[in-house]
Design a protein around this motif. Structure first.
Motif, PDB file in Angstrom:
ATOM      1  N   MET A 137       6.664   5.154   1.270  1.00 55.80           N
ATOM      2  CA  MET A 137       7.648   4.700   0.828  1.00 55.80           C
ATOM      3  C   MET A 137       8.893   4.590   1.334  1.00 55.80           C
ATOM      4  SD  MET A 137       7.732   1.499  -0.192  1.00 55.80           S
ATOM      5  CE  MET A 137       9.448   0.662  -1.381  1.00 55.80           C
ATOM      6  N   ASP A 138       8.660   6.405   1.558  1.00 58.80           N
ATOM      7  CA  ASP A 138      10.653   6.841   1.289  1.00 58.80           C
ATOM      8  C   ASP A 138      11.009   6.700   3.138  1.00 58.80           C
ATOM      9  OD1 ASP A 138      11.396   7.110  -0.873  1.00 58.80           O
ATOM     10  OD2 ASP A 138      10.700   9.392  -0.590  1.00 58.80           O
ATOM     11  N   LEU A 139      10.139   7.005   4.215  1.00 61.02           N
ATOM     12  CA  LEU A 139      10.081   6.448   5.209  1.00 61.02           C
ATOM     13  C   LEU A 139      10.705   4.784   5.733  1.00 61.02           C
ATOM     14  CD1 LEU A 139       7.378   8.434   6.836  1.00 61.02           C
ATOM     15  CD2 LEU A 139      10.305   9.739   6.750  1.00 61.02           C
ATOM     16  N   MET A 140       9.986   3.694   5.230  1.00 60.90           N
ATOM     17  CA  MET A 140      10.039   2.746   5.105  1.00 60.90           C
ATOM     18  C   MET A 140      11.652   2.352   4.709  1.00 60.90           C
ATOM     19  SD  MET A 140       8.303  -0.782   3.984  1.00 60.90           S
ATOM     20  CE  MET A 140       8.420  -0.174   2.003  1.00 60.90           C
ATOM     21  N   ILE A 141      12.234   3.034   3.647  1.00 58.29           N
ATOM     22  CA  ILE A 141      13.294   2.441   3.051  1.00 58.29           C
ATOM     23  C   ILE A 141      14.657   3.039   4.169  1.00 58.29           C
ATOM     24  CG2 ILE A 141      15.154   3.549   1.327  1.00 58.29           C
ATOM     25  CD1 ILE A 141      12.374   3.601  -0.625  1.00 58.29           C
ATOM     26  N   SER A 142      14.296   4.944   4.719  1.00 58.69           N
ATOM     27  CA  SER A 142      15.186   4.882   5.468  1.00 58.69           C
ATOM     28  C   SER A 142      15.275   4.379   7.043  1.00 58.69           C
ATOM     29  CB  SER A 142      14.960   6.727   6.014  1.00 58.69           C
ATOM     30  OG  SER A 142      14.355   7.427   5.285  1.00 58.69           O
ATOM     31  N   ARG A 143      14.324   4.012   6.946  1.00 59.62           N
ATOM     32  CA  ARG A 143      14.022   2.353   7.935  1.00 59.62           C
ATOM     33  C   ARG A 143      15.242   0.837   8.233  1.00 59.62           C
ATOM     34  NH1 ARG A 143       8.328   1.502  10.600  1.00 59.62           N
ATOM     35  NH2 ARG A 143       9.603  -0.154  11.849  1.00 59.62           N
ATOM     36  N   MET A 144      15.082   1.208   6.115  1.00 57.20           N
ATOM     37  CA  MET A 144      16.143  -0.245   5.760  1.00 57.20           C
ATOM     38  C   MET A 144      18.161   0.185   6.356  1.00 57.20           C
ATOM     39  SD  MET A 144      13.638  -1.879   3.240  1.00 57.20           S
ATOM     40  CE  MET A 144      14.555  -3.710   3.107  1.00 57.20           C
ATOM     41  N   ARG A 191       1.054  -1.480   0.068  1.00 58.67           N
ATOM     42  CA  ARG A 191      -0.146  -0.062  -0.070  1.00 58.67           C
ATOM     43  C   ARG A 191       0.595   1.194   0.033  1.00 58.67           C
ATOM     44  NH1 ARG A 191      -3.289  -2.769   3.295  1.00 58.67           N
ATOM     45  NH2 ARG A 191      -1.971  -2.139   5.315  1.00 58.67           N
ATOM     46  N   TYR A 192       2.060   1.026   1.280  1.00 60.96           N
ATOM     47  CA  TYR A 192       3.004   1.909   1.011  1.00 60.96           C
ATOM     48  C   TYR A 192       3.845   2.881  -0.224  1.00 60.96           C
ATOM     49  CZ  TYR A 192       2.319   2.544   5.923  1.00 60.96           C
ATOM     50  OH  TYR A 192       1.745   3.199   7.557  1.00 60.96           O
ATOM     51  N   LYS A 240       3.194   5.899  -4.607  1.00 62.00           N
ATOM     52  CA  LYS A 240       4.560   6.337  -5.396  1.00 62.00           C
ATOM     53  C   LYS A 240       4.477   5.685  -6.676  1.00 62.00           C
ATOM     54  CE  LYS A 240       8.208   7.986  -3.894  1.00 62.00           C
ATOM     55  NZ  LYS A 240       9.433   8.524  -3.379  1.00 62.00           N
ATOM     56  N   SER A 241       4.823   5.980  -8.107  1.00 60.96           N
ATOM     57  CA  SER A 241       4.772   5.318  -8.728  1.00 60.96           C
ATOM     58  C   SER A 241       6.540   4.110  -9.091  1.00 60.96           C
ATOM     59  CB  SER A 241       4.975   5.821 -10.473  1.00 60.96           C
ATOM     60  OG  SER A 241       5.992   6.515 -10.754  1.00 60.96           O
ATOM     61  N   GLY A 242       6.397   3.275 -10.035  1.00 53.72           N
ATOM     62  CA  GLY A 242       7.330   2.716 -10.061  1.00 53.72           C
ATOM     63  C   GLY A 242       7.784   1.435  -9.121  1.00 53.72           C
ATOM     64  N   ASP A 243       8.039   0.498  -9.416  1.00 59.84           N
ATOM     65  CA  ASP A 243       8.785  -0.826  -8.386  1.00 59.84           C
ATOM     66  C   ASP A 243      10.091  -0.331  -7.657  1.00 59.84           C
ATOM     67  OD1 ASP A 243      11.115  -1.061 -10.394  1.00 59.84           O
ATOM     68  OD2 ASP A 243      11.063  -2.375 -11.184  1.00 59.84           O
ATOM     69  N   TRP A 244      10.596  -1.221  -6.773  1.00 61.20           N
ATOM     70  CA  TRP A 244      11.445  -0.797  -5.975  1.00 61.20           C
ATOM     71  C   TRP A 244      12.692  -0.498  -6.664  1.00 61.20           C
ATOM     72  CZ3 TRP A 244      12.589  -1.194  -0.397  1.00 61.20           C
ATOM     73  CH2 TRP A 244      11.486  -1.970  -0.292  1.00 61.20           C
ATOM     74  N   ASN A 245      13.035  -0.931  -7.680  1.00 61.68           N
ATOM     75  CA  ASN A 245      14.009   0.290  -7.816  1.00 61.68           C
ATOM     76  C   ASN A 245      13.859   1.594  -8.611  1.00 61.68           C
ATOM     77  OD1 ASN A 245      17.043  -0.285  -8.690  1.00 61.68           O
ATOM     78  ND2 ASN A 245      16.368   0.082 -11.081  1.00 61.68           N
ATOM     79  N   ASP A 246      12.852   2.025  -8.986  1.00 64.66           N
ATOM     80  CA  ASP A 246      12.527   3.218  -9.451  1.00 64.66           C
ATOM     81  C   ASP A 246      12.328   4.056  -8.269  1.00 64.66           C
ATOM     82  OD1 ASP A 246      11.953   2.253 -12.384  1.00 64.66           O
ATOM     83  OD2 ASP A 246       9.486   1.724 -11.474  1.00 64.66           O
ATOM     84  N   GLN A 247      11.785   3.287  -6.898  1.00 61.65           N
ATOM     85  CA  GLN A 247      11.619   3.765  -5.726  1.00 61.65           C
ATOM     86  C   GLN A 247      12.518   4.592  -5.008  1.00 61.65           C
ATOM     87  OE1 GLN A 247       7.629   3.972  -3.729  1.00 61.65           O
ATOM     88  NE2 GLN A 247       6.836   3.231  -5.090  1.00 61.65           N
ATOM     89  N   LEU A 248      14.002   3.083  -5.562  1.00 57.15           N
ATOM     90  CA  LEU A 248      15.211   3.564  -4.479  1.00 57.15           C
ATOM     91  C   LEU A 248      15.865   4.547  -5.230  1.00 57.15           C
ATOM     92  CD1 LEU A 248      15.962  -0.445  -3.509  1.00 57.15           C
ATOM     93  CD2 LEU A 248      15.831   1.632  -2.351  1.00 57.15           C
ATOM     94  N   ILE A 249      16.156   4.067  -6.488  1.00 52.11           N
ATOM     95  CA  ILE A 249      16.554   6.261  -7.705  1.00 52.11           C
ATOM     96  C   ILE A 249      16.037   6.916  -6.633  1.00 52.11           C
ATOM     97  CG2 ILE A 249      16.775   6.968 -10.058  1.00 52.11           C
ATOM     98  CD1 ILE A 249      16.267   4.261 -10.607  1.00 52.11           C
ATOM     99  N   ASP A 250      14.481   7.388  -7.010  1.00 52.60           N
ATOM    100  CA  ASP A 250      13.938   8.597  -6.459  1.00 52.60           C
ATOM    101  C   ASP A 250      13.271   8.615  -4.769  1.00 52.60           C
ATOM    102  OD1 ASP A 250      12.981   8.753  -9.041  1.00 52.60           O
ATOM    103  OD2 ASP A 250      10.921   7.877  -8.749  1.00 52.60           O
ATOM    104  N   TYR A 251      14.085   8.144  -3.311  1.00 56.01           N
ATOM    105  CA  TYR A 251      13.976   7.904  -2.428  1.00 56.01           C
ATOM    106  C   TYR A 251      14.359   9.340  -1.909  1.00 56.01           C
ATOM    107  CZ  TYR A 251      16.143   7.319   2.201  1.00 56.01           C
ATOM    108  OH  TYR A 251      16.264   7.723   3.248  1.00 56.01           O
ATOM    109  N   CYS A 252      13.841   9.946  -1.091  1.00 54.41           N
ATOM    110  CA  CYS A 252      14.193  11.149  -0.611  1.00 54.41           C
ATOM    111  C   CYS A 252      13.869  10.564   0.831  1.00 54.41           C
ATOM    112  CB  CYS A 252      13.268  12.288  -1.762  1.00 54.41           C
ATOM    113  SG  CYS A 252      13.663  13.420  -0.575  1.00 54.41           S
ATOM    114  N   PRO A 253      14.903  11.097   1.999  1.00 56.73           N
ATOM    115  CA  PRO A 253      14.807  10.906   2.831  1.00 56.73           C
ATOM    116  C   PRO A 253      14.268  11.772   3.884  1.00 56.73           C
ATOM    117  CG  PRO A 253      16.464  11.443   3.028  1.00 56.73           C
ATOM    118  CD  PRO A 253      16.362  11.482   2.143  1.00 56.73           C
TER     119      PRO A 253
END
Length: 157
Positions: A76-83, A52-53, A57-70
């Motif tokens: 989704m960005d907050l979750m990536i930050s936790r990782m 759901r998170y 945003k659009s895209g798969d994990w790779n796309d979202q990691l490219i667009d990651y902004c803490p």
């Protein structure tokens, strides 16, 4: 390479165990894919919550990691930050989704390595087990460095 910690190592162990014991795996599902399964352990979110998170945003994990902004405020960005806080890097997460980190692949026998597919559950398990071994070895090396020689337990052979 990832910053090895007890938390990260335990998350890998649990993820591998779950995948070996029939955890849902679906490469096209943001919460049940390679990164999604590890994210479940590191964030304590369900595959549904992660998905759901991710859909905000659009895209798969790779796309979202490219667009990651803490600082974006996107879940989704907050979750990536936790990782990342758990010791991983954005590049490592990209590699996890595609099973492509050269350091990890180098440890897998050539005849097996050339057959790895990013969307095959058994290959994901092999990749994570190999990465886990690297993390455990690095963690133990760091422990030895931190314990002065005169404080180490002496063993007798």
């Amino acid at each position: 390479m990832a910053r090895p910690s007890e938390k990260l190592i335990e998350a890998f162990r649990k993820t591998i165990h779950k995948l070996k014991n029939h955890a849902p795996y679906q490469w096209g599902h943001m919460g049940a894919c390679n990164c999604g399964n590890l994210a479940q352990e590191l964030t304590q979110m369900s595959k549904g919550e992660i998905h759901r998170y991710a859909m905000q945003k659009s895209g798969d994990w790779n796309d979202q990691l490219i667009d990651y902004c803490p600082t974006s405020g996107y879940p989704m960005d907050l979750m990536i930050s936790r990782m990342i806080e758990a010791g991983l890097t954005v590049d490592e997460l990209k590699h996890l989704e595609t099973l492509s980190d050269p350091v990890i692949l180098e440890k897998i026998p050539f005849e097996r390595r050339v057959k790895i597919k990013k969307n095959n559950k058994e290959d994901v398990i092999l990749y994570m087990e190999t990465w886990l071994k690297i993390l455990e070895d690095d963690f133990l090396k760091n422990l030895k460095i931190q314990i002065p020689e005169n404080k180490r337990v002496k063993t007798f052979a």
